[in-house]
Design a protein around this motif. Structure first.
Motif, short mmCIF file in Angstrom:
data_model
loop_
_atom_site.label_atom_id
_atom_site.label_comp_id
_atom_site.label_asym_id
_atom_site.label_seq_id
_atom_site.Cartn_x
_atom_site.Cartn_y
_atom_site.Cartn_z
N LEU A 33 -4.01 -3.30 -8.38
CA LEU A 33 -5.42 -3.42 -8.19
C LEU A 33 -6.19 -1.87 -8.40
N HIS A 34 -5.61 -1.02 -8.17
CA HIS A 34 -6.49 0.31 -8.08
C HIS A 34 -5.97 1.24 -9.28
N GLY A 35 -5.37 0.78 -10.45
CA GLY A 35 -5.04 1.45 -11.61
C GLY A 35 -3.71 1.82 -11.50
N THR B 61 0.95 9.07 1.73
CA THR B 61 -0.04 8.20 2.18
C THR B 61 -1.21 8.78 2.04
N PHE B 62 -2.38 8.10 2.44
CA PHE B 62 -3.88 8.76 2.16
C PHE B 62 -4.39 8.86 3.47
N ARG B 63 -4.00 7.93 4.72
CA ARG B 63 -4.88 8.17 5.86
C ARG B 63 -4.06 8.67 7.27
N ASP B 64 -2.68 8.99 6.91
CA ASP B 64 -1.91 9.47 7.88
C ASP B 64 -2.08 10.83 8.13
N GLY C 171 0.82 -1.23 0.08
CA GLY C 171 -0.12 0.00 -0.04
C GLY C 171 0.90 1.20 -0.02
N ALA C 172 0.39 2.43 0.09
CA ALA C 172 0.83 3.64 0.04
C ALA C 172 2.14 3.73 0.84
N GLY C 173 2.22 2.93 2.08
CA GLY C 173 3.32 3.05 3.00
C GLY C 173 4.57 2.87 2.40
N ILE C 174 4.72 1.75 1.40
CA ILE C 174 6.13 1.42 0.72
C ILE C 174 6.60 2.51 -0.08
N SER C 175 5.66 3.58 -0.55
CA SER C 175 6.42 4.59 -1.66
C SER C 175 6.54 5.86 -0.60
N ALA C 176 6.25 5.82 0.65
CA ALA C 176 6.08 6.93 1.57
C ALA C 176 7.78 7.49 1.58
N GLU C 177 8.64 6.41 1.87
CA GLU C 177 10.19 6.96 1.76
C GLU C 177 10.79 7.51 0.41
N THR D 88 -0.38 -4.45 -5.73
CA THR D 88 -0.22 -3.25 -5.02
C THR D 88 -1.52 -2.55 -5.25
N GLN D 89 -1.95 -1.91 -4.25
CA GLN D 89 -3.04 -0.89 -3.98
C GLN D 89 -2.36 0.53 -4.87
N ASN D 90 -1.05 0.60 -5.00
CA ASN D 90 -0.32 1.77 -5.33
C ASN D 90 -0.79 2.12 -6.78
N VAL D 91 -0.56 3.52 -7.17
CA VAL D 91 -1.09 3.45 -8.72
C VAL D 91 0.14 4.23 -9.17
N ILE E 84 -7.78 4.95 -12.93
CA ILE E 84 -7.50 4.89 -11.63
C ILE E 84 -9.09 4.16 -11.25
N VAL E 85 -8.92 3.44 -10.11
CA VAL E 85 -10.49 2.99 -9.79
C VAL E 85 -10.85 3.59 -8.72
N TRP E 86 -11.87 4.57 -8.88
CA TRP E 86 -12.32 5.21 -8.02
C TRP E 86 -13.17 4.60 -7.18
N PHE E 87 -13.50 5.11 -5.84
CA PHE E 87 -14.47 4.93 -4.91
C PHE E 87 -15.82 4.58 -5.60
N GLY E 88 -16.34 3.51 -5.29
CA GLY E 88 -17.57 3.14 -5.91
C GLY E 88 -17.55 2.44 -7.21
N GLY F 294 2.91 -1.67 4.45
CA GLY F 294 2.58 -0.16 4.23
C GLY F 294 1.10 0.05 3.83
N THR F 295 0.27 -0.56 4.42
CA THR F 295 -1.34 -0.25 4.15
C THR F 295 -1.96 -0.55 5.56
N SER F 296 -3.00 0.29 5.57
CA SER F 296 -3.94 0.59 6.69
C SER F 296 -4.96 -0.70 6.58
N MET F 297 -4.95 -1.37 5.66
CA MET F 297 -5.91 -2.48 5.62
C MET F 297 -7.50 -2.05 5.66
P1 OAD Z 1 -3.15 4.39 3.71
O1 OAD Z 1 -2.85 6.00 3.70
O2 OAD Z 1 -4.78 3.94 4.22
O3 OAD Z 1 -2.34 3.69 4.82
C1 OAD Z 1 -0.84 3.69 4.75
C2 OAD Z 1 -0.27 3.07 5.75
O4 OAD Z 1 1.05 3.10 5.52
C3 OAD Z 1 -0.46 3.40 7.05
O5 OAD Z 1 -0.82 1.95 7.84
C4 OAD Z 1 0.85 3.88 7.65
O6 OAD Z 1 1.14 3.42 9.10
C5 OAD Z 1 1.94 3.32 6.64
N1 OAD Z 1 3.25 4.05 6.23
C6 OAD Z 1 3.36 5.12 6.71
N2 OAD Z 1 4.85 5.34 6.18
C7 OAD Z 1 5.32 4.19 6.09
C8 OAD Z 1 6.37 3.51 5.71
N3 OAD Z 1 7.81 4.64 5.49
N4 OAD Z 1 6.67 2.40 5.61
C9 OAD Z 1 6.10 1.57 5.82
N5 OAD Z 1 4.74 1.79 5.85
C10 OAD Z 1 4.40 3.20 6.19
O7 OAD Z 1 -2.81 3.82 2.44
P2 OAD Z 1 -3.36 2.42 1.58
O8 OAD Z 1 -3.62 1.48 2.98
O9 OAD Z 1 -2.57 2.17 0.69
O10 OAD Z 1 -7.16 3.81 -3.03
O11 OAD Z 1 -4.90 2.96 1.12
C11 OAD Z 1 -5.57 1.86 0.42
C12 OAD Z 1 -6.27 2.79 -0.80
O12 OAD Z 1 -6.85 3.73 -0.24
C13 OAD Z 1 -5.20 3.33 -1.93
O13 OAD Z 1 -4.88 2.57 -2.64
C14 OAD Z 1 -6.24 4.59 -2.31
C15 OAD Z 1 -6.82 5.08 -1.10
O14 OAD Z 1 -8.10 5.68 -1.16
C16 OAD Z 1 -7.70 4.68 -4.37
O15 OAD Z 1 -7.31 5.89 -4.44
C17 OAD Z 1 -8.34 3.83 -5.18
#
Ligand code: OAD
Length: 227
Positions: free
Chosen positions: A103-105, A20-23, A9-15, A85-88, A143-147, A170-173
Motif C-alpha cells: 500500500l505504501h510503496g 516500528t514507527f509509533r512504539d 504493518g510494521a509490527g510483523i517485521s519488528a522481530e 502490507t503497509q510495509n515498504v 514511497i507513499v508520503w504523508f499527504g 502488527g499495526t496500530s491501525m
Molecule cells: P506503527 O508503528 O504505527 O504500529 C506498529 C504496531 O506493531 C504497534 O501496534 C505495535 O504494538 C506492534 N508491534 C510491535 N512489535 C510487534 C511484534 N513483534 N509483533 C507484532 N506486532 C508488534 O506501524 P504501522 O501501523 O505499520 O507509513 O504504521 C502504519 C504506517 O505509518 C506505516 O506504513 C508508515 C507509517 O507512517 C508510511 O511511512 C507511509
C-alpha cells in the motif's frame, strides 16, 4: 479454498530488527514526519529525505524474514492467502509469500519525481542525488508520503471485500486509508488482530484479539484455523 486476507504493518517485521514507527523506540520518535516523509520535505531538502530512505534500504540488506513471515507462507497450503502490507520492506516476498500488495510503496524501488509511472528497481542500497529518470528529473524513493494519494487502496478494497477471513498483524491501525480496510470486509466473517497492543475496534464484530508478538501470534492463529 477460502480466501484469507492479511493486513500487515510494521509490527510483523519488528522481530527481524526493523523499527516500528509509533512504539517508544519507533522511527517517528527519532525523526519528524514533516522532515522526511512528506512531498514538502522532499521539495525543501531532498538530500535529507533521500538519506533517510537510503539508511532504511541499507538495513534491509542486513535483516531476514522472521517466524511470522514464514508462518504466513505455510498458510498458503490451506488458504488462498493475499497479503496487503503497509510495509515498504520486502520480507514477505523473501519469505516466499506469493501474493503481496504494497500500500505504501517499496524501499527497493525508486521512481521519477515528475512521472509516478516511471518506476525502477534500485540497484544496491544507495540512491544518489543526481541519479536522474529518463525525463531528466531526480529519482526519488518509491514511497507513499504523508499527504500523497494511495493508488493501491482501490485494489486493496476489492481484495478485502472478497475475504472469507481477515487477519490484521502488527499495526496500530492509526494510518488511513489502510486502517479503513477492515470496514470493507463482510460484516460477519471471522477477523483476527495479532499485536501485543491489539484492541477492540469500534463497530467491528467477530474480532478475535491475539495479544502476542507476530511470531507467536501467527502460530496461535494457525492452531486455531487448522484444528
Ligand atoms: P506503527 O508503528 O504505527 O504500529 C506498529 C504496531 O506493531 C504497534 O501496534 C505495535 O504494538 C506492534 N508491534 C510491535 N512489535 C510487534 C511484534 N513483534 N509483533 C507484532 N506486532 C508488534 O506501524 P504501522 O501501523 O505499520 O507509513 O504504521 C502504519 C504506517 O505509518 C506505516 O506504513 C508508515 C507509517 O507512517 C508510511 O511511512 C507511509
Amino acid at each position: 479454498m477460502k480466501k484469507l486476507v492479511v493486513l500487515t504493518g510494521a509490527g510483523i517485521s519488528a522481530e527481524s530488527g526493523i523499527s516500528t514507527f509509533r512504539d517508544h523506540d519507533g522511527l517517528w520518535n527519532n525523526h519528524r514526519v514533516e522532515d522526511v516523509a512528506t512531498p514538502e520535505a522532499w521539495e525543501r531538502n531532498p538530500s535529507l529525505v533521500n538519506d533517510f530512505y537510503n539508511q532504511r534500504r541499507k538495513q534491509l540488506f542486513e535483516v531476514e524474514p522472521n517466524a511470522g513471515h514464514h508462518a504466513l507462507v505455510q498458510l498458503e497450503a490451506h488458504f488462498d492467502v493475499q497479503i496487503i502490507t503497509q510495509n515498504v520492506d520486502d520480507l514477505h516476498e523473501r519469505a516466499g509469500s506469493k501474493n503481496v500488495l504494497h500500500l505504501h510503496g517499496e524501499l527497493k524501488k525508486i521512481r521519477s519525481s515528475v512521472d509516478p509511472l516511471l518506476i525502477y528497481n534500485c540497484e544496491g542500497w544507495e540512491l544518489k542525488m543526481g541519479d536522474l529518470c529518463p525525463k531528466g528529473s531526480q529519482l526519488r524513493p518509491h514511497i507513499v508520503w504523508f499527504g500523497e494519494a494511495v493508488p493501491m487502496i482501490e485494489p486493496a478494497i476489492e481484495i478485502a471485500s472478497q475475504a472469507d477471513i481477515l487477519v490484521v498483524i502488527g499495526t496500530s491501525m492509526a494510518v488511513y486509508p489502510a486502517a479503513s480496510l477492515i470496514h470493507y470486509v463482510h460484516r460477519n466473517i471471522p477477523k483476527y488482530y495479532i499485536d501485543p497492543k491489539a484492541f477492540p475496534i469500534p463497530g467491528i464484530s467477530n474480532l478475535h484479539i491475539i495479544q502476542e508478538k507476530a511470531g507467536v501470534g501467527v502460530r496461535k492463529l494457525m492452531d486455531e484455523l487448522l484444528t
